[in-house]
Design an enzyme around this catalytic site. Structure first.
Site, mmCIF file in Angstrom:
data_model
loop_
_atom_site.group_PDB
_atom_site.id
_atom_site.type_symbol
_atom_site.label_atom_id
_atom_site.label_comp_id
_atom_site.label_asym_id
_atom_site.label_seq_id
_atom_site.Cartn_x
_atom_site.Cartn_y
_atom_site.Cartn_z
ATOM 1 N N ARG A 206 0.843 -1.189 0.000
ATOM 2 C CA ARG A 206 0.000 0.000 0.000
ATOM 3 C C ARG A 206 0.887 1.251 0.000
ATOM 4 O O ARG A 206 1.994 1.230 0.519
ATOM 5 C CB ARG A 206 -0.901 0.020 1.243
ATOM 6 C CG ARG A 206 -2.061 -0.971 1.174
ATOM 7 C CD ARG A 206 -2.920 -0.919 2.415
ATOM 8 N NE ARG A 206 -2.246 -1.514 3.563
ATOM 9 C CZ ARG A 206 -1.679 -0.842 4.541
ATOM 10 N NH1 ARG A 206 -1.713 0.473 4.549
ATOM 11 N NH2 ARG A 206 -1.080 -1.467 5.527
ATOM 12 N N GLY B 57 -2.760 -5.358 -3.885
ATOM 13 C CA GLY B 57 -3.756 -5.561 -2.824
ATOM 14 C C GLY B 57 -4.524 -4.343 -2.351
ATOM 15 O O GLY B 57 -5.516 -3.935 -2.963
ATOM 16 N N LYS C 43 -9.463 -2.312 2.118
ATOM 17 C CA LYS C 43 -9.162 -1.181 3.003
ATOM 18 C C LYS C 43 -9.945 0.074 2.603
ATOM 19 O O LYS C 43 -10.393 0.835 3.466
ATOM 20 C CB LYS C 43 -7.666 -0.891 2.996
ATOM 21 C CG LYS C 43 -6.785 -2.114 3.277
ATOM 22 C CD LYS C 43 -6.953 -2.661 4.677
ATOM 23 C CE LYS C 43 -5.892 -3.743 4.945
ATOM 24 N NZ LYS C 43 -5.995 -4.350 6.251
ATOM 25 N N HIS D 192 -10.488 -2.478 11.946
ATOM 26 C CA HIS D 192 -9.406 -3.329 11.434
ATOM 27 C C HIS D 192 -9.230 -4.506 12.397
ATOM 28 O O HIS D 192 -8.247 -4.569 13.129
ATOM 29 C CB HIS D 192 -8.129 -2.476 11.361
ATOM 30 C CG HIS D 192 -7.018 -3.079 10.579
ATOM 31 N ND1 HIS D 192 -5.706 -2.670 10.715
ATOM 32 C CD2 HIS D 192 -7.001 -4.050 9.645
ATOM 33 C CE1 HIS D 192 -4.942 -3.364 9.898
ATOM 34 N NE2 HIS D 192 -5.698 -4.210 9.243
ATOM 35 N N SER E 246 -1.260 -3.843 10.599
ATOM 36 C CA SER E 246 -0.913 -4.787 9.537
ATOM 37 C C SER E 246 0.347 -5.551 9.902
ATOM 38 O O SER E 246 1.312 -4.972 10.400
ATOM 39 C CB SER E 246 -0.682 -4.038 8.230
ATOM 40 O OG SER E 246 -1.874 -3.421 7.824
ATOM 41 N N CYS F 299 0.910 -7.761 12.218
ATOM 42 C CA CYS F 299 1.174 -7.940 13.650
ATOM 43 C C CYS F 299 0.424 -9.132 14.236
ATOM 44 O O CYS F 299 0.349 -9.265 15.465
ATOM 45 C CB CYS F 299 0.814 -6.693 14.425
ATOM 46 S SG CYS F 299 1.928 -5.325 14.104
ATOM 47 N N ASP G 253 -9.382 -9.863 9.257
ATOM 48 C CA ASP G 253 -8.832 -8.523 8.991
ATOM 49 C C ASP G 253 -9.789 -7.373 9.291
ATOM 50 O O ASP G 253 -9.350 -6.332 9.758
ATOM 51 C CB ASP G 253 -8.390 -8.439 7.521
ATOM 52 C CG ASP G 253 -7.466 -7.250 7.255
ATOM 53 O OD1 ASP G 253 -6.481 -7.075 8.011
ATOM 54 O OD2 ASP G 253 -7.722 -6.491 6.313
ATOM 55 N N ARG H 127 2.022 -12.154 -0.346
ATOM 56 C CA ARG H 127 0.695 -12.474 0.185
ATOM 57 C C ARG H 127 0.112 -13.746 -0.422
ATOM 58 O O ARG H 127 0.378 -14.075 -1.574
ATOM 59 C CB ARG H 127 -0.270 -11.335 -0.158
ATOM 60 C CG ARG H 127 0.112 -9.994 0.436
ATOM 61 C CD ARG H 127 -0.318 -9.881 1.859
ATOM 62 N NE ARG H 127 0.211 -8.672 2.492
ATOM 63 C CZ ARG H 127 -0.398 -8.070 3.511
ATOM 64 N NH1 ARG H 127 -1.516 -8.546 4.007
ATOM 65 N NH2 ARG H 127 0.158 -7.013 4.057
ATOM 66 N N ARG I 19 3.263 -4.551 18.143
ATOM 67 C CA ARG I 19 4.618 -5.074 18.407
ATOM 68 C C ARG I 19 5.315 -4.105 19.342
ATOM 69 O O ARG I 19 5.724 -3.030 18.923
ATOM 70 C CB ARG I 19 5.412 -5.164 17.112
ATOM 71 C CG ARG I 19 4.962 -6.257 16.197
ATOM 72 C CD ARG I 19 5.760 -6.241 14.895
ATOM 73 N NE ARG I 19 5.223 -7.261 14.018
ATOM 74 C CZ ARG I 19 5.744 -8.481 13.887
ATOM 75 N NH1 ARG I 19 6.852 -8.800 14.527
ATOM 76 N NH2 ARG I 19 5.172 -9.362 13.099
#
Ligand code: GDP
Ligand code: PGA
Ligand code: MN
Length: 628
Positions: free
Chosen positions: A89, A240, A248, A268, A290, A292, A315, A412, A443
């Site tokens: 993205r 994507g 998204k 999300h 994303s 994680c 997602d 992906r 994270r």
């Protein structure tokens, strides 16, 4: 009817319809398509119907074009390699367009570079659009994809139509959404739908060199959202999140705005269910940035006996408090998984591997000599010496040179959710499923304990607002650094983030709402040697078990400066060798610095749009951590 059809067919000029029946489309759809055909000047038109035959035609075309190559080892699986300039993205080229700037973005303080959405004025964007879209599909097919986000016909679902000149997008949308000509039925009475226009931005003939048979236009990539008129326009990227506009762009950014207007939530989040040995089932929603661990958690294989996990989505969640029962009911608006491939294997996520052994598309992964997929993380499942063709085209033998990489870090898999071995039998329930707990996480190598429970709803919203995470390969960011990612929504907000936080806070004002407890988790804390302190993956069930016991109000938590923590011994650690004290420690210096930095960041980003309730939460946390 005949009049309408006469007018619009006229507007099509002499662009032939290769497949589908334009005259059967609802008239407001015809009008829009006719305008877009005039704008994009394609070679021909294909109106998708979602049939198997259509899938075969698109696949055959892509294989002949050299864009897909079959993975011989599996049934109906393909590898796709992109232009290496088009692999993720592009947040820096993703815009929200509204007349009033502050409808889209908050009143950031001067000098604070707003990262919670990028705004452009309608006038400014008009220039960019005029510079790109006229004639952009010359020589290409104009595909029309009618799709439902969410179970077809559910009152929680929404309809979109995507126009694209990419057959890869057609194939992927067929996996990720419910594509069907049934959709037109729902639009017969002039019902609204989200208008999505996508072009790879390479009209034919072209003098540009096409890398990997993957047309794209990175210099001119642009993804624009018009939340007021529920429109998306995307140019120049086939990748994507930039091109599968149901995901998204629609299901988070546009739907987020619709949800704000209508009083629900587009988040999300994965949705999963956990059933314990007493047969008691609970549904959980969880938001991580994303890459994680959403897909991994959603399909978790419990490392300890007595639990059954089922997946509803990995997602995105659309959630609404039921007016009568007060339950928070969630649906997964998607129909497939678009997951991070590297790191996925039969140990970490067997259910993901088993989901993608047929009818799947793999983008930017490596290939084994016998026609299988390969990526970093599959070393132990692939014999040493196996010849690998990397996504870059380079060939090497597995194990000979450890510096070789087979896949892009953001490679992906794209596979149908219904193939998941643990997909919930109610994953398509039009009524949605009742959520008992909401989890946020990221994270956090340092300072942040394994699990924290919010004191209450407002504190939970604060926990979500201060979410941070080490950056990943899912977007254009490079290098590892801790970035703020409130609600794991930073790249996906569709309107002023201050209003978004207030929207969350306001759910408490409806007394009938059964507010789920809110948690924060961190699987990624490390020790002095940068080794993870928590085994993660299947062992995360131990944390989910604790969370469910808390949802049942079991007395297993005690207050701390940052929220409720598990009482020592209340989390099942049987058979594990973990340093609990290190995992749960709250280092004073870290937290004192953290809350100052959080206030500075949130105040800089949101300015006066930062809800007062969050400022109060920050102040309270400041006082609590001073006592540590
Ligand atoms: P998503 O993009 O949020 O769905 O993230 P994924 O589930 O695809 O995971 C992204 C990366 O995080 C993969 O490389 C996973 O192997 C890794 N990951 C997922 N869960 C865990 C965990 O519990 N512990 C650790 N250490 N890594 C994890
Ligand atoms: P994600 O978005 O990184 O959040 O999964 C999809 C994408 O990068 O295209
Ligand atoms: Mn994922």
């Amino acid at each position: 009817f005949s009049e309408v059809h006469h007018v619009t067919i006229d507007k099509l000029g002499d662009v032939p319809i290769k497949r589908g029946n334009f005259q059967l489309l609802p008239s407001h759809v015809q009008t829009w398509l006719a305008q877009m055909i005039q704008l994009c000047t394609p070679r021909d038109i294909h109106i998708c119907d979602g049939s198997d035959e259509e899938g075969e035609i698109a696949t055959k075309l892509l294989v002949e074009n050299g864009q897909l190559s079959p993975l011989k080892k599996y049934q109906n699986c393909y590898i796709c390699l992109t232009d290496p300039r088009d692999v993720a993205r592009v947040e820096s080229k993703t815009f929200l367009i509204t007349k009033d700037k502050f409808q889209s973005v908050p009143h950031s303080r001067e000098g604070a570079n707003c990262v919670l959405g990028l705004w452009k004025s309608p006038d400014e964007i008009k220039k960019d659009i005029d510079d790109r879209f006229p004639g952009c599909m010359r020589g290409r097919t104009f595909y029309v994809i009618p799709y439902s986000m969410g179970p077809m016909g559910s009152s929680l679902s929404k309809i979109g139509v995507e126009i694209t000149d990419s057959a890869y997008v057609v194939l992927s949308m067929r996996v990720m959404t419910h594509v069907s000509s049934e959709i037109w039925k729902y639009l017969r009475n002039g019902e609204e739908f989200v208008r999505c226009l996508h072009s790879v931005g390479v009209p034919l003939p072209t003098t540009q060199s096409i890398v990997n048979n993957w047309p794209c236009n990175p210099e001119k990539t642009l993804v624009v959202h018009f939340p007021d008129s529920r429109k998306v326009m995307s140019f120049g990227s086939g990748y994507g999140g930039n091109s599968l506009l149901g995901k998204k762009c629609f299901a988070l950014r546009i739907a987020g705005r619709i949800a704000y207007d209508e009083g629900w939530l587009a988040e999300h989040m994965l949705i999963m269910s956990v059933t314990n040995s007493q047969g008691e089932e609970k549904f959980i929603a969880a938001a991580f940035p994303s890459a994680c661990g959403k897909t991994n958690l959603a399909m978790l294989t419990p490392a300890i006996p007595g639990y059954t996990v089922r997946c509803i989505g990995d997602d995105i969640a659309w959630m609404r408090f039921d007016k009568e029962t007060g339950e928070l009911r969630a649906i997964n608006p998607e129909a497939g998984f678009f997951g991070v491939a590297p790191g996925t294997n039969m140990k970490t996520n067997p259910n993901a591997i088993l989901t993608c052994l047929q009818n799947s598309i793999f983008t930017n992964v490596g290939e084994t000599a016998d026609g299988g997929f390969y990526w970093e993380g599959l070393e132990e499942e692939t014999p040493a010496g196996t010849e690998i063709t990397a996504w870059t085209g380079e060939k090497y033998k597995l194990g000979e040179d450890k510096t070789k990489k087979s896949s892009h870090p953001n490679a992906r898999f794209c596979c149908p959710a219904r193939q998941c071995p643990i997909i919930h039998d109610k994953w398509q329930d039009p009524a949605g499923l009742p959520i008992s707990a909401i989890i946020f996480g990221g994270r956090r190598p340092e300072g942040v304990p394994l699990v924290i429970e919010a004191f209450n709803w407002t504190h939970g919203v604060f926990l979500a607002a201060q979410l941070k995470s080490e950056s990943t390969a899912a977007a254009e960011h490079t290098g590892k650094r801790i970035m703020h990612d409130p609600f794991a929504m930073r790249p996906f907000v569709g309107y002023n983030f201050g209003k978004y936080i207030q929207h969350w806070l306001d759910f408490e004002k409806t007394p009938n709402n059964k507010l789920p407890k809110i948690f924060h988790v961190n699987w990624f804390r490390v020790d002095e040697n940068k080794k993870f302190l928590w085994p993660g993956y299947g062992d995360n069930i131990r944390v989910l078990d604790w969370i469910i016991r808390r949802a049942n109000n079991e007395d297993v938590a005690e207050p701390s400066a940052v929220g409720l923590l598990p009482k020592k011994g209340s989390l099942n650690l049987q058979g594990l060798n973990v340093d609990w004290d290190k995992l749960m420690a709250l280092p004073k210096a870290y937290w004192v610095g953290d809350i100052d930095e959080t206030l500075q960041w949130l105040d800089g980003q949101l300015g006066d749009d930062l809800p007062q309730a969050i400022r109060e939460q920050i102040q309270k946390q400041k006082e609590r951590v001073a006592q540590l």
